[in-house]
Design a protein around this motif. Structure first.
Motif, PDB file in Angstrom:
ATOM      1  N   THR A  95      10.566  -3.784  -3.375  1.00  0.00           N
ATOM      2  CA  THR A  95       9.820  -3.084  -3.097  1.00  0.00           C
ATOM      3  C   THR A  95       9.642  -3.300  -5.089  1.00  0.00           C
ATOM      4  OG1 THR A  95       9.903  -1.288  -2.419  1.00  0.00           O
ATOM      5  CG2 THR A  95       8.755  -0.531  -4.341  1.00  0.00           C
ATOM      6  N   ASN A 136       3.573  -3.173  -9.316  1.00  0.00           N
ATOM      7  CA  ASN A 136       2.243  -3.571  -9.643  1.00  0.00           C
ATOM      8  C   ASN A 136       0.977  -3.094 -11.139  1.00  0.00           C
ATOM      9  OD1 ASN A 136       0.220  -0.932  -9.475  1.00  0.00           O
ATOM     10  ND2 ASN A 136      -0.234  -1.668  -7.365  1.00  0.00           N
ATOM     11  N   THR A 157       4.826  -1.452  -4.494  1.00  0.00           N
ATOM     12  CA  THR A 157       4.428  -1.948  -3.580  1.00  0.00           C
ATOM     13  C   THR A 157       5.331  -2.673  -2.813  1.00  0.00           C
ATOM     14  OG1 THR A 157       2.742  -1.953  -4.700  1.00  0.00           O
ATOM     15  CG2 THR A 157       2.653  -3.607  -3.306  1.00  0.00           C
ATOM     16  N   ARG A 194       6.722  -4.550   0.430  1.00  0.00           N
ATOM     17  CA  ARG A 194       6.397  -5.994   1.788  1.00  0.00           C
ATOM     18  C   ARG A 194       8.299  -5.896   2.569  1.00  0.00           C
ATOM     19  NH1 ARG A 194       5.444  -6.799  -3.553  1.00  0.00           N
ATOM     20  NH2 ARG A 194       3.136  -7.161  -3.176  1.00  0.00           N
TER      21      ARG A 194
END
Length: 161
Positions: free
Chosen positions: A24, A27, A33, A35
């Protein structure tokens, strides 16, 4: 072994048993965010390593704000790691960590000019671990839901690293 050494060993065991982590980042709008990234098979010494392409959104976000979180699940429990990330361009380290799993993401091989490593230095971790099989955990949760109370499904600790 001291309590803290035992806790660090538990964190290391949970990481070793994990294959995928959620990284994490923050942004440019201040939003979190996450992934998925493959966990590299190295002994946990306070640092986690991931392959990435650079440039990418995640490497840009790390350059702007290196504070990250890494979450992992292993079947033996969960661990959440707060840390500081950096982008590393080191051919020797790429060679050391290279595997067939990584090769699928970089068809040009180790010489791919976009290869980078994300190194996360762990500052703290929180973990939830259990030795019970999943059916036993589900039974304990269901029983607690019916009878009231909270299920005892394992250990939860926060560890400064």
């Amino acid at each position: 072994m001291t309590a803290n050494q035992e806790e660090i060993a538990t964190v290391a065991e949970l990481i070793k048993a994990s294959r995928i982590a959620l990284l994490t980042t923050v942004n440019d709008h201040g939003q979190l965010t996450s992934r998925p990234l493959a966990v590299q098979e190295v002994e946990f010494d306070g640092d986690l390593w991931f392959f990435s392409q650079d440039p990418s959104d995640k490497t840009t976000e790390i350059a702007a704000n290196p504070q990250v979180n890494v979450s992992l699940e292993s079947g033996k429990g969960y661990v959440s790691i707060a840390g500081t990330a950096e982008i590393v361009h080191d051919a020797a380290k790429v060679d050391e960590l290279w595997s067939k799993r990584v090769e699928a993401w970089f068809p040009e091989g180790k010489e791919d000019p976009t290869i980078a490593l994300i190194k996360v230095h762990a500052d703290a971790a929180e973990y939830w671990s259990t030795d019970d099989p999943k059916p036993v955990i589900f039974f304990k949760v269901a029983k607690a839901a019916v009878t009231g109370g909270q299920p005892d499904i394992g250990e939860n600790k926060t560890v400064d690293l």
